[in-house]
Write an enzyme that holds these catalytic residues in place. Structure first.
Site, PDB file in Angstrom:
ATOM      1  N   LYS A  25      22.566  10.461  76.475  1.00 38.71           N
ATOM      2  CA  LYS A  25      22.702   9.140  77.114  1.00 38.71           C
ATOM      3  C   LYS A  25      21.520   8.866  78.060  1.00 38.71           C
ATOM      4  CE  LYS A  25      26.583   9.968  79.315  1.00 38.71           C
ATOM      5  NZ  LYS A  25      26.751  11.408  79.054  1.00 38.71           N
ATOM      6  N   ARG A  59      33.565   6.537  83.533  1.00 41.41           N
ATOM      7  CA  ARG A  59      34.002   7.810  82.957  1.00 41.41           C
ATOM      8  C   ARG A  59      35.524   7.900  82.900  1.00 41.41           C
ATOM      9  NH1 ARG A  59      29.193  10.701  84.401  1.00 41.41           N
ATOM     10  NH2 ARG A  59      29.009  12.825  83.684  1.00 41.41           N
ATOM     11  N   ARG A 112      17.774  21.629  78.817  1.00 40.48           N
ATOM     12  CA  ARG A 112      17.437  20.447  79.622  1.00 40.48           C
ATOM     13  C   ARG A 112      16.624  20.819  80.858  1.00 40.48           C
ATOM     14  NH1 ARG A 112      21.766  15.924  81.048  1.00 40.48           N
ATOM     15  NH2 ARG A 112      23.015  17.580  81.982  1.00 40.48           N
ATOM     16  N   ARG A 164      19.076  21.586  85.691  1.00 45.90           N
ATOM     17  CA  ARG A 164      19.984  20.985  86.667  1.00 45.90           C
ATOM     18  C   ARG A 164      20.942  22.028  87.204  1.00 45.90           C
ATOM     19  NH1 ARG A 164      22.614  15.447  84.645  1.00 45.90           N
ATOM     20  NH2 ARG A 164      24.500  16.538  85.294  1.00 45.90           N
ATOM     21  N   ARG A 224      32.801  20.764  82.873  1.00 46.28           N
ATOM     22  CA  ARG A 224      32.407  19.365  82.668  1.00 46.28           C
ATOM     23  C   ARG A 224      32.833  18.883  81.289  1.00 46.28           C
ATOM     24  NH1 ARG A 224      26.439  20.045  83.384  1.00 46.28           N
ATOM     25  NH2 ARG A 224      26.216  17.874  82.802  1.00 46.28           N
TER      26      ARG A 224
HETATM   27  P1  AMP Z   1      25.877  13.267  84.995  1.00 44.22           P
HETATM   28  O1  AMP Z   1      24.504  13.264  85.567  1.00 44.22           O
HETATM   29  O2  AMP Z   1      26.264  11.933  84.407  1.00 44.22           O
HETATM   30  O3  AMP Z   1      26.124  14.418  84.049  1.00 44.22           O
HETATM   31  O4  AMP Z   1      26.887  13.484  86.240  1.00 44.22           O
HETATM   32  C1  AMP Z   1      26.824  14.662  87.026  1.00 44.22           C
HETATM   33  C2  AMP Z   1      28.093  14.792  87.842  1.00 44.22           C
HETATM   34  O5  AMP Z   1      28.225  13.664  88.722  1.00 44.22           O
HETATM   35  C3  AMP Z   1      29.376  14.799  87.032  1.00 44.22           C
HETATM   36  O6  AMP Z   1      29.698  16.095  86.552  1.00 44.22           O
HETATM   37  C4  AMP Z   1      30.391  14.298  88.078  1.00 44.22           C
HETATM   38  O7  AMP Z   1      30.711  15.313  89.001  1.00 44.22           O
HETATM   39  C5  AMP Z   1      29.582  13.253  88.827  1.00 44.22           C
HETATM   40  N1  AMP Z   1      29.712  11.908  88.216  1.00 44.22           N
HETATM   41  C6  AMP Z   1      28.732  11.175  87.609  1.00 44.22           C
HETATM   42  N2  AMP Z   1      29.209   9.989  87.191  1.00 44.22           N
HETATM   43  C7  AMP Z   1      30.515   9.960  87.536  1.00 44.22           C
HETATM   44  C8  AMP Z   1      31.560   9.000  87.357  1.00 44.22           C
HETATM   45  N3  AMP Z   1      31.346   7.846  86.719  1.00 44.22           N
HETATM   46  N4  AMP Z   1      32.794   9.301  87.851  1.00 44.22           N
HETATM   47  C9  AMP Z   1      33.021  10.459  88.499  1.00 44.22           C
HETATM   48  N5  AMP Z   1      32.091  11.412  88.668  1.00 44.22           N
HETATM   49  C10 AMP Z   1      30.837  11.173  88.209  1.00 44.22           C
END
Ligand code: AMP
Length: 224
Positions: A13, A88, A127, A160, A171
């Site tokens: 994404k 999400r 990544r 990361r 996750r």
């Molecule tokens: P990502 O970079 O999208 O993989 O997000 C990293 C982390 O941020 C996730 O594992 C969640 O802990 C938090 N996070 C990101 N977007 C959301 C969301 N829309 N709702 C809740 N937690 C989020």
């Protein structure tokens, strides 16, 4: 175009969104990036969100929605947005609809990147992310020109913090539980478009742009 990208961590994404930003000039809004910035800056939001993020859990809906709402509404009036990582949960999807309905700039399309578990593991293990600008790379699929250095801004690349096996497992489990209701939300509204997320980022981007062009969602000035 006002698009949300859905799919598990490692579905591509963020990488596709970065191409949409670079080639179409669409604003890329990534909830994960905004949260990581808040954590780095040690803001009250960052302190609260950081705990959940480190465990691979979701940050509470109210916090994430408040963080994102105004940005999305503002972008919805301009050249549009590509939302990456939000919504999400079904509650976030409803909150997004409400905010955009009030702004008369609803989501045009929700694109789901359907991705195999083997591909997710491969993508997350390789990544690398720029610590300065957030640009994504992959150690073998999309390496930078200079090892460990961001092509875009010269920042340092690193894995990361939450791309560790235990956190990844958590996750993915969280994502599996939350995805179905979000997909159902957009399916009901006739907005869901499913793509094969196992393909390369470039292939997904090309197909997406072709589909958007057919549907007339690329507004003037956003043609690649
Ligand atoms: P990502 O970079 O999208 O993989 O997000 C990293 C982390 O941020 C996730 O594992 C969640 O802990 C938090 N996070 C990101 N977007 C959301 C969301 N829309 N709702 C809740 N937690 C989020």
């Amino acid at each position: 175009m006002r698009v949300v990208l859905l799919g598990p961590p490692g579905a591509g994404k963020g990488s596709v969104a970065q191409l949409l930003r670079d080639r179409l000039g669409v604003l890329h809004i990534a909830s994960g990036d905004l949260l990581r910035e808040a954590v780095k800056a040690n803001t009250p939001l960052g302190i609260e969100a950081g705990r959940a993020m480190a465990r691979g859990e979701l940050v509470p809906d109210a916090l994430v929605t408040a963080m994102i709402r105004d940005r999305v509404v503002q972008a919805g009036h301009g050249r549009g947005f590509v939302l990456d990582g939000f919504p999400r949960t079904a509650a976030q999807a409803v909150a997004l609809d409400e905010a955009l309905a009030a702004a008369q700039a609803p989501v045009d399309r929700a694109v789901y990147f359907k991705t195999s578990p083997a591909m997710i593991v491969k993508r997350l293990a390789g990544r690398r992310v720029c610590a300065a600008c957030g640009q994504n790379y992959h150690a073998t699929n999309r390496p930078p020109r200079r090892d460990g250095v961001c092509d875009r801004c010269g920042g340092a690349l690193a894995p990361r913090a939450d791309d560790q096996p235990e956190t990844i497992a958590r996750r993915l489990a969280v994502d599996e539980a939350q995805t179905a209701p979000v997909l159902a939300h957009y399916e009901r509204r006739g907005l869901l478009h499913t793509m094969d997320g196992d393909q390369s980022v470039e292939a997904v981007f090309d197909q997406m742009v072709a589909a958007f062009r057919r549907q007339g969602w690329l507004q003037q000035g956003t043609e690649p």
